[in-house]
Scaffold this motif. Structure first.
Motif, PDB file in Angstrom:
ATOM      1  N   VAL A 112      -0.265   7.254   3.864  1.00 41.13           N
ATOM      2  CA  VAL A 112      -0.789   8.759   3.663  1.00 41.13           C
ATOM      3  C   VAL A 112       0.295   9.679   3.453  1.00 41.13           C
ATOM      4  CG1 VAL A 112      -1.960  10.403   5.118  1.00 41.13           C
ATOM      5  CG2 VAL A 112      -2.872   8.230   5.085  1.00 41.13           C
ATOM      6  N   HIS A 113       1.388   9.401   4.272  1.00 38.92           N
ATOM      7  CA  HIS A 113       2.816  10.331   4.152  1.00 38.92           C
ATOM      8  C   HIS A 113       3.151  10.111   2.770  1.00 38.92           C
ATOM      9  CE1 HIS A 113       3.305   9.601   8.507  1.00 38.92           C
ATOM     10  NE2 HIS A 113       3.346  11.082   8.340  1.00 38.92           N
ATOM     11  N   LEU A 171       0.913  -1.027   0.130  1.00 39.09           N
ATOM     12  CA  LEU A 171       0.127  -0.085   0.152  1.00 39.09           C
ATOM     13  C   LEU A 171       0.723   1.251   0.065  1.00 39.09           C
ATOM     14  CD1 LEU A 171      -2.742   1.042   0.181  1.00 39.09           C
ATOM     15  CD2 LEU A 171      -2.780   0.828   2.551  1.00 39.09           C
ATOM     16  N   PHE A 172       1.986   1.296   0.808  1.00 38.37           N
ATOM     17  CA  PHE A 172       2.828   2.514   0.862  1.00 38.37           C
ATOM     18  C   PHE A 172       3.505   2.571  -0.565  1.00 38.37           C
ATOM     19  CE2 PHE A 172       7.224   3.848   1.341  1.00 38.37           C
ATOM     20  CZ  PHE A 172       6.991   5.129   2.084  1.00 38.37           C
ATOM     21  N   TYR A 200       8.044   0.890  10.205  1.00 41.43           N
ATOM     22  CA  TYR A 200       9.361   0.960  11.292  1.00 41.43           C
ATOM     23  C   TYR A 200      10.194   2.400  11.055  1.00 41.43           C
ATOM     24  CZ  TYR A 200      12.909  -0.374   7.823  1.00 41.43           C
ATOM     25  OH  TYR A 200      13.780  -0.263   6.620  1.00 41.43           O
ATOM     26  N   LYS A 201       9.868   2.900  10.083  1.00 42.85           N
ATOM     27  CA  LYS A 201      10.513   4.405   9.609  1.00 42.85           C
ATOM     28  C   LYS A 201       9.801   5.249   9.930  1.00 42.85           C
ATOM     29  CE  LYS A 201      14.205   3.098   6.232  1.00 42.85           C
ATOM     30  NZ  LYS A 201      14.727   3.096   4.797  1.00 42.85           N
ATOM     31  N   GLY A 202       8.575   5.192  10.413  1.00 48.56           N
ATOM     32  CA  GLY A 202       7.776   6.219  10.774  1.00 48.56           C
ATOM     33  C   GLY A 202       6.792   6.809   9.687  1.00 48.56           C
TER      34      GLY A 202
END
Length: 79
Positions: free
Chosen positions: A39-40, A6-7, A33-35
């Motif tokens: 959405v970002h 999805l990312f 894990y990288k925050g």
């Protein structure tokens, strides 16, 4: 694993793939894990149709947060 897909689909702006992955209940708000989240990725790459999809989906955490407000919060220079 699905959230990683999805990312990357969000980075590419692939609406069809994102819609398919959302049907499997992968959350666009799940943080890696990288925050970072889908959405970002969509925000950073300017994929407004994906952001609308995320915030209009049932996965939205806070329905009262407007899309414009969320974009402003995520792109703000201030911590």
């Amino acid at each position: 694993m699905g959230s990683r897909y999805l990312f990357w689909a969000s980075i590419l702006g692939n609406v069809d793939l994102v819609e398919s992955l959302l049907q499997f209940n992968f959350s666009p708000f799940e943080v890696s894990y990288k925050g970072r989240s889908a959405v970002h990725a969509a925000t950073y790459n300017g994929h407004l149709p994906l952001l609308r999809l995320f915030f209009e989906s049932d996965m939205t955490i806070n329905k009262r947060t407007s899309l414009d407000k969320a974009i402003n919060m995520m792109t703000s220079e201030d911590p």
